[in-house]
Write a protein that holds these residues in place. Structure first.
Motif, mmCIF file in Angstrom:
data_model
loop_
_atom_site.group_PDB
_atom_site.id
_atom_site.type_symbol
_atom_site.label_atom_id
_atom_site.label_comp_id
_atom_site.label_asym_id
_atom_site.label_seq_id
_atom_site.Cartn_x
_atom_site.Cartn_y
_atom_site.Cartn_z
ATOM 1 N N LEU A 81 0.824 -1.213 0.000
ATOM 2 C CA LEU A 81 0.000 0.000 0.000
ATOM 3 C C LEU A 81 0.855 1.259 0.000
ATOM 4 O O LEU A 81 0.485 2.265 -0.630
ATOM 5 N N ASP A 83 -7.049 4.611 -2.034
ATOM 6 C CA ASP A 83 -8.271 4.528 -1.237
ATOM 7 C C ASP A 83 -9.148 5.762 -1.401
ATOM 8 O O ASP A 83 -10.361 5.687 -1.210
ATOM 9 N N THR A 91 -9.104 1.182 -4.392
ATOM 10 C CA THR A 91 -9.273 0.245 -3.289
ATOM 11 C C THR A 91 -10.736 -0.136 -3.123
ATOM 12 O O THR A 91 -11.063 -1.304 -2.874
ATOM 13 N N GLY A 145 -10.268 -4.084 -9.082
ATOM 14 C CA GLY A 145 -9.360 -2.946 -9.086
ATOM 15 C C GLY A 145 -9.035 -2.455 -10.480
ATOM 16 O O GLY A 145 -9.065 -1.243 -10.766
ATOM 17 N N ALA A 151 -2.218 -2.303 -4.996
ATOM 18 C CA ALA A 151 -3.371 -2.063 -4.128
ATOM 19 C C ALA A 151 -4.317 -3.249 -4.118
ATOM 20 O O ALA A 151 -4.842 -3.636 -3.062
ATOM 21 N N VAL A 176 -5.543 -5.585 -0.894
ATOM 22 C CA VAL A 176 -6.946 -5.744 -0.514
ATOM 23 C C VAL A 176 -7.329 -7.218 -0.502
ATOM 24 O O VAL A 176 -8.066 -7.679 0.365
ATOM 25 N N PRO A 194 -9.817 -4.032 2.499
ATOM 26 C CA PRO A 194 -9.476 -2.625 2.287
ATOM 27 C C PRO A 194 -9.039 -1.941 3.576
ATOM 28 O O PRO A 194 -9.821 -1.805 4.520
#
Length: 368
Positions: free
Chosen positions: A95, A114, A119, A149, A269, A273, A278
């Protein structure tokens, strides 16, 4: 990477020679900060492994790695605490690197995965697999999150490209898509059975409570392949931070560079997740904190990667100890820390205009 002469080294950089006569520039303070953060991160991880509700001395925990200790000691350390600490390290690194890439491409401190919806889109893919497909294995959730994603990234880029891809348009398009996806996620949970809704909601918070070794294998494989690529595109990210005109002026293909770097960020990402759910605000705060410590002219991928690991390891330690023996999802801790970080950034952090040094041009002397 490029051929760099010693006489053209910028201040604060070192030349790292690679095979075939190639070289890369390395920001010295960023490298030092990364090394210090690595030491602190592994120290916190060791504290997490050696302490907990099950009392075990640090020496006893160390003996487990040499094949000693009781069966229960080995189960607690090897099968429970060690995979959780490893997951915090790897997910945080993923991340942190992803946030650095998105903030560099968007040229906006709010351009994290995010915030701009990637995300959330990965979480939508995971929820579709859990609630509609009816399976919750690590492999199927991973496929769902990665597809979600990349699908979200395609939609956001298509919207942003309509009138020219800029950082502000990317952030605004991502926020709009994220709002719609968040509503879709809530609707999916509201239509599920109680058992499935509880499982999906717990996963949606972002948690490392029930992590084990099998989900970490694909995460480690992806990081081994993608993370070096993220470090190698640092030069392109620095050029993109100069602006479209300057980047195009030095010969950079803007569309190809943005597409390639965003694909790396989305992959990082999505795999994070898929592993832990998340986890909010980590990708937002890690690059900016790393940049403040490194005092670099741009977002540094290496320092951001290590800072992401440190933040998640500390947050997971807090999640385990705050209400011990009860454990709370680590995503709630990172969200609380992220909210505090935003308040600090808006209240106390110096603005970019204030940090930018003034260029003083000497006045010419008359008659010289």
């Amino acid at each position: 990477m490029s051929r760099i002469g010693e006489r053209f080294l910028p201040h604060g950089y070192a030349r790292l020679t690679l095979p075939a006569g190639r070289a890369i520039l390395l920001h010295r303070r960023s490298a030092i900060v990364a090394v210090v953060l690595v030491i602190v991160t592994f120290g916190v991880a060791a504290l997490t492994i050696s302490t907990g509700a099950y009392e075990l001395s640090p020496a006893g925990a160390l003996r487990v790695f040499f094949g000693e200790g009781s069966t229960l000691d080995r189960f607690i350390v090897i099968d429970q605490r060690l995979p959780r600490a490893t997951a915090a390290l790897l997910v945080g690194a993923s991340l942190g690197a992803s946030g650095a890439i998105f903030q560099s491409v968007s040229r906006n401190p709010l351009g994290s995965p995010d915030i701009i919806g990637f995300t959330t889109g990965a979480a939508t893919g995971g929820l579709v697999v859990i609630l509609l497909v009816g399976t919750s294995t690590a492999a199927t959730i991973m496929v769902g999150t990665i597809l979600g994603g990349f699908a979200t990234a395609a939609v956001v880029l298509a919207i942003a490209f309509r009138r020219g891809l800029t950082g502000d348009r990317l952030v605004l398009a991502g926020i709009a898509v994220a709002a719609m996806l968040a509503a879709s996620n809530d609707y999916l949970i509201s239509r599920a059975s109680i058992e499935d809704a509880e499982a999906a909601k717990a996963w949606q918070y972002g948690s490392l409570n029930a992590i084990s070794w099998p989900p970490l294998v694909p995460l480690a494989i992806v990081l081994v392949v993608v993370l070096p690529a993220a470090l190698l595109v640092t030069r392109q990210l620095r050029v993109l931070e100069l602006g479209d005109d300057a980047a195009a002026g030095v010969g950079l293909n803007l569309t190809r560079a943005r597409t390639f770097t965003l694909a790396i960020g989305v992959c990082l990402a999505a795999i994070a997740v898929a592993t832990a759910g998340p986890i909010g605000f980590l990708a937002l705060a890690a690059p900016q904190l790393a940049r403040s410590l490194a005092r670099s002219p741009g977002v540094t991928v290496l320092a951001s990667t290590v800072m992401g690991s440190l933040i998640l390891v500390v947050a997971d330690l807090v999640a385990q100890r705050l209400l011990s023996p009860f454990q709370i999802p680590v995503g709630l801790v990172t969200s609380a820390l992220g909210g505090a970080y935003l308040v600090w950034m808006l209240t106390f952090a110096p603005s970019p205009q204030r940090r930018r040094p003034r260029l003083r041009i000497p006045r010419p002397k008359i008659g010289s």
